[in-house]
Design a protein around this motif. Structure first.
Motif, PDB file in Angstrom:
ATOM      1  N   UNK A  76     104.781  22.731  30.031  1.00  0.00           N
ATOM      2  CA  UNK A  76     104.794  24.194  30.031  1.00  0.00           C
ATOM      3  C   UNK A  76     103.565  24.761  29.313  1.00  0.00           C
ATOM      4  N   UNK A  77     103.328  24.283  28.091  1.00  0.00           N
ATOM      5  CA  UNK A  77     102.187  24.782  27.318  1.00  0.00           C
ATOM      6  C   UNK A  77     100.867  24.353  27.955  1.00  0.00           C
ATOM      7  N   UNK A  78     100.839  23.155  28.514  1.00  0.00           N
ATOM      8  CA  UNK A  78      99.633  22.678  29.191  1.00  0.00           C
ATOM      9  C   UNK A  78      99.286  23.512  30.407  1.00  0.00           C
ATOM     10  N   UNK A 136      97.208  11.988  30.884  1.00  0.00           N
ATOM     11  CA  UNK A 136      96.895  12.048  32.305  1.00  0.00           C
ATOM     12  C   UNK A 136      96.646  13.431  32.860  1.00  0.00           C
ATOM     13  N   UNK A 137      96.993  14.470  32.094  1.00  0.00           N
ATOM     14  CA  UNK A 137      96.590  15.808  32.493  1.00  0.00           C
ATOM     15  C   UNK A 137      97.412  16.479  33.565  1.00  0.00           C
ATOM     16  N   UNK A 138      98.579  15.943  33.902  1.00  0.00           N
ATOM     17  CA  UNK A 138      99.459  16.659  34.825  1.00  0.00           C
ATOM     18  C   UNK A 138     100.255  17.703  34.042  1.00  0.00           C
ATOM     19  N   UNK A 139     100.162  18.961  34.453  1.00  0.00           N
ATOM     20  CA  UNK A 139     100.920  20.033  33.803  1.00  0.00           C
ATOM     21  C   UNK A 139     101.607  20.845  34.893  1.00  0.00           C
ATOM     22  N   UNK A 140     102.820  21.325  34.619  1.00  0.00           N
ATOM     23  CA  UNK A 140     103.569  21.978  35.693  1.00  0.00           C
ATOM     24  C   UNK A 140     104.799  22.681  35.158  1.00  0.00           C
ATOM     25  N   UNK A 141     105.350  23.550  36.014  1.00  0.00           N
ATOM     26  CA  UNK A 141     106.678  24.103  35.807  1.00  0.00           C
ATOM     27  C   UNK A 141     107.503  23.817  37.064  1.00  0.00           C
ATOM     28  N   UNK A 142     108.808  23.979  36.946  1.00  0.00           N
ATOM     29  CA  UNK A 142     109.698  23.718  38.072  1.00  0.00           C
ATOM     30  C   UNK A 142     109.906  24.980  38.915  1.00  0.00           C
ATOM     31  N   UNK A 143     110.201  24.767  40.178  1.00  0.00           N
ATOM     32  CA  UNK A 143     110.712  25.814  41.060  1.00  0.00           C
ATOM     33  C   UNK A 143     112.189  25.498  41.282  1.00  0.00           C
ATOM     34  N   UNK A 169     111.263  20.016  41.420  1.00  0.00           N
ATOM     35  CA  UNK A 169     110.696  19.766  40.099  1.00  0.00           C
ATOM     36  C   UNK A 169     109.170  19.668  40.166  1.00  0.00           C
ATOM     37  N   UNK A 170     108.498  20.324  39.230  1.00  0.00           N
ATOM     38  CA  UNK A 170     107.043  20.220  39.065  1.00  0.00           C
ATOM     39  C   UNK A 170     106.246  20.642  40.301  1.00  0.00           C
ATOM     40  N   UNK A 171     106.780  21.565  41.081  1.00  0.00           N
ATOM     41  CA  UNK A 171     106.093  21.963  42.315  1.00  0.00           C
ATOM     42  C   UNK A 171     104.966  22.966  42.061  1.00  0.00           C
ATOM     43  N   UNK A 172     104.948  23.586  40.873  1.00  0.00           N
ATOM     44  CA  UNK A 172     103.909  24.564  40.533  1.00  0.00           C
ATOM     45  C   UNK A 172     103.143  24.007  39.339  1.00  0.00           C
ATOM     46  N   UNK A 173     101.883  23.610  39.545  1.00  0.00           N
ATOM     47  CA  UNK A 173     101.171  22.991  38.437  1.00  0.00           C
ATOM     48  C   UNK A 173      99.719  22.706  38.745  1.00  0.00           C
ATOM     49  N   UNK A 174      99.132  21.834  37.915  1.00  0.00           N
ATOM     50  CA  UNK A 174      97.706  21.579  37.997  1.00  0.00           C
ATOM     51  C   UNK A 174      97.412  20.216  37.371  1.00  0.00           C
ATOM     52  N   UNK A 175      96.198  19.721  37.624  1.00  0.00           N
ATOM     53  CA  UNK A 175      95.658  18.589  36.883  1.00  0.00           C
ATOM     54  C   UNK A 175      94.710  19.179  35.842  1.00  0.00           C
ATOM     55  N   UNK A 176      95.059  19.071  34.560  1.00  0.00           N
ATOM     56  CA  UNK A 176      94.278  19.731  33.518  1.00  0.00           C
ATOM     57  C   UNK A 176      94.370  18.887  32.244  1.00  0.00           C
ATOM     58  N   UNK A 177      93.376  18.047  31.977  1.00  0.00           N
ATOM     59  CA  UNK A 177      93.451  17.119  30.840  1.00  0.00           C
ATOM     60  C   UNK A 177      93.434  17.840  29.504  1.00  0.00           C
TER      61      UNK A 177
END
Length: 352
Positions: free
Chosen positions: A102-104, A131-138, A142-150
């Motif tokens: 969430x914070x990522x 690994x830089x995977x950050x996301x929120x759930x829909x 699960x984790x369908x809204x997110x980004x790769x952000x180290x």
């Protein structure tokens, strides 16, 4: 740890939460510490004391997977704006995987991206913090809204793991078992003999470092999951579907993944006609009190959940399977095959 945009240190140690300034590469204009209500009560003050005289703010979210939603994410942005964070600010994610994700994701999208540091406080987060995977759930997955952000760093104070419940210990060790299955036969063998609730601190540190090493090595080869990083999804196809179908919180992420690992071994045995350590893994999970019974397997709903998962391709379900321990492969399977394997898996689990 190297990513396409930066390199960052992963530090595992004792009492290092009191020495955060040693690990910060920049002089940040302000800092926002994000945590959940359980973790904040235990460790928030320890973190805030690292930064006397600097603008430091805190944001506390409700503990649990249900906080990984669009409303809480938006609330973090609102607080960041109200606190006057800018592009030279830092977000610290103090907590488990939910807080880290969430914070990522908030850091990845606030003013198009600011630095953040992962400070895991659970065993499970050894995996999600690297690994830089950050996301929120829909609500549909699960984790369908997110980004790769180290992150700018991962700072892992294992003293914070002493306050974990049995449920959280189970959840974290499921990901360690996963990493061992995909990459390290010897590590898996040692886990088979482990009482996860009575692990000495040195042994726990060793397990975490082995798991992180496996995760980091795979991510460095394939940061954006176009190839071998998919292997880290072992157990997650059914695991994510169960989490979503049963309602987030019914099973922890790791408890659902543990069942998913068993299912992956079951499918692998059927598909490749190979003997895999299904019974050994089942014995390990039973000995460590994983919830394996009373699970409502609604095959049609689970298949639909698997097809809507971000790992599926053109509505075909992708599963990570094993030809043997340490040799994962990715296979696309038809709905009819998944239905058949689910039904035989349920039969196999009855009475176990």
């Amino acid at each position: 740890m190297k990513s396409s945009t930066n390199s960052y240190y992963i530090t595992v140690g004792e009492s290092i939460r009191f020495r955060l300034n040693e690990y910060l590469k920049k002089d940040y204009s302000s800092i926002l510490v994000v945590s959940d209500d359980n973790v904040a009560a235990l460790y928030m003050d320890d973190i805030l004391r690292n930064f006397p005289g600097k603008p430091v703010f805190k944001s506390i979210v409700q503990a649990g997977e249900q906080s990984k939603n669009i409303e809480t994410y938006y609330q973090l942005h609102t607080e960041a704006i109200k606190y006057g964070l800018d592009r030279q600010s830092l977000i610290i994610a103090l907590g488990g995987g939910v807080v880290g994700d969430l914070a990522g994701f908030a850091a990845a999208t606030f003013m198009r991206g600011i630095d953040y540091i992962q400070m895991p406080t659970t065993i499970l987060a050894h995996d999600s913090s690297v690994g830089g995977k950050v996301a929120i759930n829909h609500e549909l997955g699960k984790n369908l809204i997110g980004n790769f952000y180290p992150p700018a760093a991962v700072i892992y104070d294992i003293d914070t793991l002493g306050s974990l419940s049995e449920r959280e210990i189970r959840s974290g060790y499921a990901e360690l078992i996963k990493e061992a299955l995909i990459a390290d036969r010897e590590f898996f063998g040692s886990l088979l003999k482990t009482d996860i609730y009575n692990v000495k601190k040195t042994q726990l540190k060793n397990h975490l470092e082995l798991g992180i090493k496996i995760k980091a090595h795979i991510v460095e080869m394939d940061e954006r999951e176009s190839g071998v990083r998919k292997h880290l999804n072992l157990g997650h196809t059914l695991g994510h579907a169960l989490e979503s179908d049963l309602g987030y919180g019914k099973l922890t992420h790791g408890e659902a993944v543990a069942i998913g690992l068993l299912f992956s071994l079951h499918v692998s045995e059927q598909l490749f006609d190979e003997e895999l350590p299904f019974e050994k893994l089942l014995h390990l999970l039973k000995n460590n009190r994983y919830p394996l019974h009373g699970i409502d397997y609604h095959t049609e709903r689970l298949i639909n959940k698997m097809k809507s998962d971000k790992k599926s391709v053109k509505s075909r379900i992708q599963m990570v399977l094993l030809t043997e321990v340490g040799l994962p492969v990715v296979k696309e399977l038809e709905d009819s095959d998944i239905d058949k394997y689910l039904k035989s898996f349920i039969v196999r689990m009855v009475g176990k």
